[in-house]
Design a protein around this motif. Structure first.
Motif, PDB file in Angstrom:
ATOM      1  N   TRP A 231      51.656  53.496  56.173  1.00  0.00           N
ATOM      2  CA  TRP A 231      51.973  52.348  56.681  1.00  0.00           C
ATOM      3  C   TRP A 231      53.138  51.602  55.983  1.00  0.00           C
ATOM      4  CZ3 TRP A 231      49.680  53.513  60.825  1.00  0.00           C
ATOM      5  CH2 TRP A 231      48.376  53.976  60.599  1.00  0.00           C
ATOM      6  N   THR A 232      54.079  52.304  55.390  1.00  0.00           N
ATOM      7  CA  THR A 232      55.410  51.814  54.905  1.00  0.00           C
ATOM      8  C   THR A 232      56.331  51.405  56.007  1.00  0.00           C
ATOM      9  OG1 THR A 232      55.889  53.921  54.456  1.00  0.00           O
ATOM     10  CG2 THR A 232      55.162  52.718  52.618  1.00  0.00           C
ATOM     11  N   SER A 233      56.081  50.219  56.693  1.00  0.00           N
ATOM     12  CA  SER A 233      56.866  49.962  57.616  1.00  0.00           C
ATOM     13  C   SER A 233      58.319  49.935  57.412  1.00  0.00           C
ATOM     14  CB  SER A 233      56.576  48.517  58.148  1.00  0.00           C
ATOM     15  OG  SER A 233      57.119  48.080  59.311  1.00  0.00           O
ATOM     16  N   GLY A 234      59.239  50.690  58.183  1.00  0.00           N
ATOM     17  CA  GLY A 234      60.317  51.007  58.034  1.00  0.00           C
ATOM     18  C   GLY A 234      61.013  51.698  56.931  1.00  0.00           C
ATOM     19  N   ALA A 235      60.094  52.357  56.248  1.00  0.00           N
ATOM     20  CA  ALA A 235      60.524  53.291  55.184  1.00  0.00           C
ATOM     21  C   ALA A 235      61.764  54.323  55.048  1.00  0.00           C
ATOM     22  CB  ALA A 235      59.467  53.989  54.722  1.00  0.00           C
ATOM     23  N   ASP A 236      61.797  54.728  56.549  1.00  0.00           N
ATOM     24  CA  ASP A 236      62.791  55.679  57.013  1.00  0.00           C
ATOM     25  C   ASP A 236      64.082  55.002  57.011  1.00  0.00           C
ATOM     26  OD1 ASP A 236      61.623  54.342  59.089  1.00  0.00           O
ATOM     27  OD2 ASP A 236      62.217  55.720  60.455  1.00  0.00           O
ATOM     28  N   ILE A 237      64.348  53.590  57.011  1.00  0.00           N
ATOM     29  CA  ILE A 237      65.620  53.042  57.203  1.00  0.00           C
ATOM     30  C   ILE A 237      66.064  51.895  56.174  1.00  0.00           C
ATOM     31  CG2 ILE A 237      65.911  53.633  59.713  1.00  0.00           C
ATOM     32  CD1 ILE A 237      64.682  50.619  60.096  1.00  0.00           C
ATOM     33  N   SER A 238      64.869  51.957  55.203  1.00  0.00           N
ATOM     34  CA  SER A 238      65.079  50.968  54.074  1.00  0.00           C
ATOM     35  C   SER A 238      65.709  51.835  52.908  1.00  0.00           C
ATOM     36  CB  SER A 238      63.777  50.531  53.469  1.00  0.00           C
ATOM     37  OG  SER A 238      63.400  49.703  54.592  1.00  0.00           O
TER      38      SER A 238
ATOM     39  N   ARG B 233      67.569  46.403  52.982  1.00  0.00           N
ATOM     40  CA  ARG B 233      66.559  46.363  53.825  1.00  0.00           C
ATOM     41  C   ARG B 233      65.428  46.939  52.724  1.00  0.00           C
ATOM     42  NH1 ARG B 233      64.490  47.028  59.387  1.00  0.00           N
ATOM     43  NH2 ARG B 233      66.573  47.217  60.171  1.00  0.00           N
ATOM     44  N   TRP B 234      64.424  46.383  52.802  1.00  0.00           N
ATOM     45  CA  TRP B 234      63.247  46.649  52.110  1.00  0.00           C
ATOM     46  C   TRP B 234      61.929  47.107  52.834  1.00  0.00           C
ATOM     47  CZ3 TRP B 234      62.379  45.842  46.635  1.00  0.00           C
ATOM     48  CH2 TRP B 234      63.585  45.665  45.592  1.00  0.00           C
ATOM     49  N   CYS B 235      61.200  47.878  52.336  1.00  0.00           N
ATOM     50  CA  CYS B 235      59.939  48.216  52.825  1.00  0.00           C
ATOM     51  C   CYS B 235      59.036  48.140  51.481  1.00  0.00           C
ATOM     52  CB  CYS B 235      59.882  49.898  53.207  1.00  0.00           C
ATOM     53  SG  CYS B 235      60.247  50.863  51.853  1.00  0.00           S
ATOM     54  N   LEU B 236      57.529  48.073  51.814  1.00  0.00           N
ATOM     55  CA  LEU B 236      56.642  47.758  50.934  1.00  0.00           C
ATOM     56  C   LEU B 236      55.677  48.915  50.935  1.00  0.00           C
ATOM     57  CD1 LEU B 236      55.352  44.229  51.490  1.00  0.00           C
ATOM     58  CD2 LEU B 236      56.785  45.137  49.525  1.00  0.00           C
ATOM     59  N   GLY B 237      55.218  49.535  49.602  1.00  0.00           N
ATOM     60  CA  GLY B 237      54.598  50.760  49.566  1.00  0.00           C
ATOM     61  C   GLY B 237      53.140  50.236  48.913  1.00  0.00           C
TER      62      GLY B 237
ATOM     63  N   ILE C 147      66.395  42.179  59.704  1.00  0.00           N
ATOM     64  CA  ILE C 147      67.171  43.623  59.405  1.00  0.00           C
ATOM     65  C   ILE C 147      67.101  43.691  57.947  1.00  0.00           C
ATOM     66  CG2 ILE C 147      68.925  43.451  61.175  1.00  0.00           C
ATOM     67  CD1 ILE C 147      71.055  42.592  59.310  1.00  0.00           C
ATOM     68  N   ALA C 148      66.506  42.755  57.116  1.00  0.00           N
ATOM     69  CA  ALA C 148      65.989  42.877  55.736  1.00  0.00           C
ATOM     70  C   ALA C 148      64.583  43.413  55.716  1.00  0.00           C
ATOM     71  CB  ALA C 148      66.099  41.656  55.027  1.00  0.00           C
ATOM     72  N   GLY C 149      64.146  43.847  56.625  1.00  0.00           N
ATOM     73  CA  GLY C 149      62.581  44.268  56.632  1.00  0.00           C
ATOM     74  C   GLY C 149      61.658  43.224  55.900  1.00  0.00           C
ATOM     75  N   MET C 150      61.049  43.786  54.886  1.00  0.00           N
ATOM     76  CA  MET C 150      60.061  43.025  54.256  1.00  0.00           C
ATOM     77  C   MET C 150      60.770  42.200  53.174  1.00  0.00           C
ATOM     78  SD  MET C 150      57.269  43.984  55.466  1.00  0.00           S
ATOM     79  CE  MET C 150      56.923  44.998  56.743  1.00  0.00           C
ATOM     80  N   GLY C 151      62.098  42.110  52.971  1.00  0.00           N
ATOM     81  CA  GLY C 151      62.760  41.489  52.020  1.00  0.00           C
ATOM     82  C   GLY C 151      62.952  39.850  52.066  1.00  0.00           C
TER      83      GLY C 151
ATOM     84  N   LYS D 109      66.328  38.819  39.945  1.00  0.00           N
ATOM     85  CA  LYS D 109      66.843  37.840  40.988  1.00  0.00           C
ATOM     86  C   LYS D 109      68.372  38.128  41.361  1.00  0.00           C
ATOM     87  CE  LYS D 109      63.392  34.251  39.624  1.00  0.00           C
ATOM     88  NZ  LYS D 109      63.372  32.918  39.289  1.00  0.00           N
ATOM     89  N   GLN D 110      69.065  37.871  40.285  1.00  0.00           N
ATOM     90  CA  GLN D 110      70.660  38.023  40.645  1.00  0.00           C
ATOM     91  C   GLN D 110      71.026  39.616  41.254  1.00  0.00           C
ATOM     92  OE1 GLN D 110      73.074  37.429  36.948  1.00  0.00           O
ATOM     93  NE2 GLN D 110      72.139  35.357  36.905  1.00  0.00           N
ATOM     94  N   LYS D 111      70.159  40.639  40.763  1.00  0.00           N
ATOM     95  CA  LYS D 111      70.291  42.045  41.157  1.00  0.00           C
ATOM     96  C   LYS D 111      69.951  42.147  42.937  1.00  0.00           C
ATOM     97  CE  LYS D 111      68.725  46.800  40.513  1.00  0.00           C
ATOM     98  NZ  LYS D 111      67.863  47.689  39.459  1.00  0.00           N
ATOM     99  N   HIS D 112      68.620  41.553  42.894  1.00  0.00           N
ATOM    100  CA  HIS D 112      68.127  42.008  44.368  1.00  0.00           C
ATOM    101  C   HIS D 112      68.248  41.073  45.421  1.00  0.00           C
ATOM    102  CE1 HIS D 112      66.176  45.677  42.754  1.00  0.00           C
ATOM    103  NE2 HIS D 112      65.739  45.040  41.868  1.00  0.00           N
TER     104      HIS D 112
END
Lengths: 400, 372
Positions: free
Chosen positions: A163-170, A127-131, A93-97, A114-117
């Motif tokens: 190909w930004t996997s999960g971008a619509d829910i990240s 959830r994270w995606c990658l562009g 559920i964290a995607g690419m996180g 690091k503390q922020k993310h």
């Protein structure tokens, strides 16, 4: 850590799971569990408990939401979960996180980043995606053209990713952007992190040959990234992404299929093809190819074991990861080809009651598996990496 | 090799420098050109005996060091790299294994110390037909008193001209039996086979060769099972040697790709060749995992030894087959000349591939063992 300590840890882990894992989720975390409404409430309870324990990303340091476990301890947790039909679903559920962004942040991020993310990733709340890829920058990723221009405390981002996997829910995206158009192509790229919920970003899901998919097109139209969310140095994004992709390859090296409970492929084959009176598969040519494939699969598994044994005590990602990606690809794609072939006319179904669910699933998996040799650095790009980085052969085919 | 112990690493280093200095491929060339009948050099062989390599699979009570198959194989791999010719594999691996698995205490006491000190050379006399078929052994053995009388032929017998004692697999009334036959036994004659790898092989003729009951290795009629166990250990050892031969061929090819210039650039900069090298490297790494897994399983006494040995022989066989062809192809014209070493590797590759089951034999066995 001694075996004795590990045994004690194992007992503690088992005890914690016995009281904290909701029994209603037993063997339910897998497949399309994210859309299963019946388990949604218990799943959220389980997520919170995992997050409090730091087991969403168990090997990360405690101050960033992990549990500071060693690799053997994390393995113990995984194994104890498997025993009772539990699973850590936070990496999903964290995607690419958890698998990619987090490990790279730990290496390249500032303390503030690091503390922020990291805590949001480790708890499964963000959830994270990658562009990375663009319509005109696939295997030749460094030719990307999405631009980021500095303006005050921000970068203004314009361009298109694919190909930004999960971008619509990240909620967040890590993107490769061009920050210096004049420099050689790899030297003018930066890695920025930006929130998805903003007016300048639009996503569109992509339908694939296998049907619906998690992939999206993502459009940046004066999107904004805070300058403090630049990961690594300005114009040094290529080093960041190389590391990121190593983590991706690492997470892809397990050949798909071959899971414990799966029916052996030769039993599936016997059911469709039949056997001779000596018990051999009736199609001798298929039998040979099936044996060859199973040997490839076993050689691949043994190599993962060997690489792990050789890497004992070392933390860096092994160079052999490049070999394992292509090997895993070959094993997975050959398996899918064989299983579709051996089902005969039951292997040509698309939908409907004439075909069994598992037959349809195998067809879809065969189709979606065509992507394995394309994403994360194509089969050919992996061979470039092996010949150049591992074998030391000169590079002349790529420019820049 | 993977995750070796400190002792294994020491032995590997020792074997590597010994082979490069004392028995490199140039020495093999000299041996070939000399036409020596036994097809290996006695000084080389004595040196191996002195290094203690003949005792690695022999218990300490018989003068060995009992270090196991993985240890033996790090040596075989280095010898495979240099194509070093010797009876080490035939005698100290196959011979010692046969005695360990099937030998009586008296037989072990009589022969193992002599394998270790090199005064006896043992070898397995198995094949009768062009294709490996250990289940179909036909060499006739008639019962006479408590002993047997042998009639028939054996072929492709490794180091058959130098051997002092043969372990012969024969057909008896109720199955297969293993028999120890001294090379000087009346009625036994041997002829050298001129093979393309210039190594020592013989064809044996048994003409009413009589052996006493105490020459039977193991139990009468019950030799089939120990034979497979012996063969699997031999196959794992061969896989290690083949891995060495293929790894050396790979290194030679890679070096050539980095130095040979055509069209104004080194040929390794052409992507077609870079990808071929990457593919060979991948195959080499995968096959190495199979060979090591087989050897480790033998040392650990695991249940899946037969499956892993077939996997190793087949997969290393595929790597070496392709690698030896590409060694010639990538070297071009120079690779075709006898003056260059590539041909030695190609010819040796095919012989090793044929020994104790080729790729298709082991693919079939792998499928059968899995039950399909």
């Amino acid at each position: 850590m001694s075996d004795q300590d590990l045994n004690a840890f194992q007992e503690d882990a088992a005890a914690w799971l016995a009281t904290h894992f909701p029994a209603s989720l037993r063997h339910k975390i897998g497949g399309d569990f994210e859309t299963n409404k019946e388990i949604a409430a218990d799943l959220e309870v389980w997520r919170q408990r995992l997050a409090e324990q730091g087991w969403g990303a168990p090997t990360w340091p405690r101050q960033y939401g992990g549990a500071g476990l060693t690799d053997p301890q994390a393995k113990v947790v995984q194994e104890e979960m498997r025993k009772i039909g539990a699973a850590n679903h936070i990496p999903v559920i964290a995607g690419m996180g958890v698998t990619m962004v987090g490990p790279t942040l730990l290496e390249y991020g500032t303390e503030a980043q690091k503390q922020k993310h990291l805590p949001g990733i480790a708890s499964g709340e963000v959830r994270w995606c990658l562009g990375l890829s663009e319509p005109n920058a696939g295997s030749d990723l460094a030719s990307l053209s999405t631009k980021a221009v500095a303006q005050g405390d921000e970068f203004i981002v314009n361009g298109q990713k694919i190909w930004t996997s999960g971008a619509d829910i990240s909620q967040w995206c890590g993107a490769l952007v061009r920050t210096d158009a004049e420099a050689k192509k790899r030297d003018g790229i930066s890695f920025v992190m930006l929130p998805m919920d903003q007016p300048g970003i639009e996503t569109r899901p992509i339908r694939l040959i296998a049907g619906a998919s998690p992939f999206c097109e993502t459009f940046f139209n004066d999107a904004r990234a805070d300058k403090t969310d630049l990961l690594g140095d300005l114009n040094d994004g290529w080093s960041v992404v190389k590391r990121l992709l190593q983590h991706e390859r690492q997470s892809q090296t397990t050949a798909r299929g071959g899971q414990a409970k799966e029916q052996p492929l030769y039993d599936v084959a016997k059911a469709y093809v039949g056997v001779t009176d000596t018990g051999q598969l009736a199609d001798a040519d298929l039998r040979n190819r099936l044996a060859s494939h199973l040997m490839d699969a076993q050689a691949h598994r043994l190599t993962i074991g060997r690489v792990t044994a050789e890497a004992k005590g070392k933390v860096e990602v092994s160079a052999a990861a490049s070999i394992l990606k292509n090997s895993a690809t070959k094993v997975a794609q050959t398996k899918s080809e064989l299983v579709v072939e051996l089902m005969g006319s039951q292997g040509i179904g698309w939908e409907g009651a004439h075909f069994k669910d598992e037959e349809l699933a195998r067809v879809r998996e065969w189709l979606s598996g065509k992507a394995i040799s394309i994403y994360g650095g194509s089969f050919e790009v992996q061979n470039n990496i092996i010949s150049k980085n591992i074998l030391g052969l000169p590079e002349t085919t790529q420019k820049g | 090799m993977a995750a070796l112990t400190e002792e294994q690493t020491l032995i590997q280093d020792q074997a590597k420098s010994w082979a490069v200095e004392q028995a490199p491929v140039q020495a093999f060339r000299q041996m070939r050109d000399s036409g020596i009948a036994q097809r290996f050099d006695n000084t080389t062989w004595s040196s191996m005996v002195e290094l203690g390599w003949t005792g690695i699979l022999v218990a300490e009570e018989f003068g060995g060091s009992n270090l196991g198959y993985l240890t033996f194989s790090v040596i075989l791999e280095e010898l495979g790299r240099q194509l070093t010719a010797s009876p080490l594999f035939a005698s100290a691996l196959v011979g010692a294994t046969a005695l360990n698995i099937a030998g009586s205490p008296a037989q072990q006491q009589a022969l193992l110390p002599k394998i270790v000190d090199g005064s006896e050379i043992l070898t397995l006399a198995l094949e009768e037909t062009p294709r490996h078929a250990p289940e179909q052994i036909a060499l006739s053995a008639q019962t006479k008193g408590d002993g047997l009388v042998l009639n028939g032929q054996k072929t492709f017998v490794s180091e058959g001209m130098a051997a002092t004692t043969f372990i012969v697999a024969v057909r008896t009334t109720g199955g297969i039996t293993l028999v120890l036959v001294p090379a000087q036994a009346p009625g036994l004659s041997r002829e050298a086979l001129a093979t393309m790898d210039s190594r020592g092989y013989a064809q044996l003729n048994f003409d009413n060769v009589a052996v006493a009951g105490d020459a039977i290795l193991g139990t009468l009629d019950q030799g089939g099972e120990p034979l497979q166990a012996i063969l699997d250990r031999a196959r794992a050892g061969l896989s290690a040697e083949m891995l060495g031969t293929g790894s050396q061929a790979f290194d030679m090819t890679l070096e050539y790709l980095k130095t040979r210039q055509q069209f104004g650039r080194v040929i390794g900069s052409f992507q077609a060749l870079g990808h071929r090298a990457a593919s060979l490297f991948t195959t080499m790494e995968l096959s190495r995992s199979c060979a090591e897994a087989a050897l480790q399983a033998i040392d650990a006494g695991a249940d899946d030894v037969p499956l892993l040995c077939s996997l190793a022989k087949c997969r290393v066989g595929e790597f070496l087959h392709e690698m030896s062809n590409q060694l010639i192809q990538i070297h071009g014209g120079i690779g075709m000349t006898d003056e260059f070493d590539a041909g030695f590797y190609l010819k040796r590759a095919r012989v090793l591939e044929t020994m104790y089951g080729n790729r298709s034999y082991h693919r079939d066995r792998y499928a059968t063992l899995l039950g399909f």
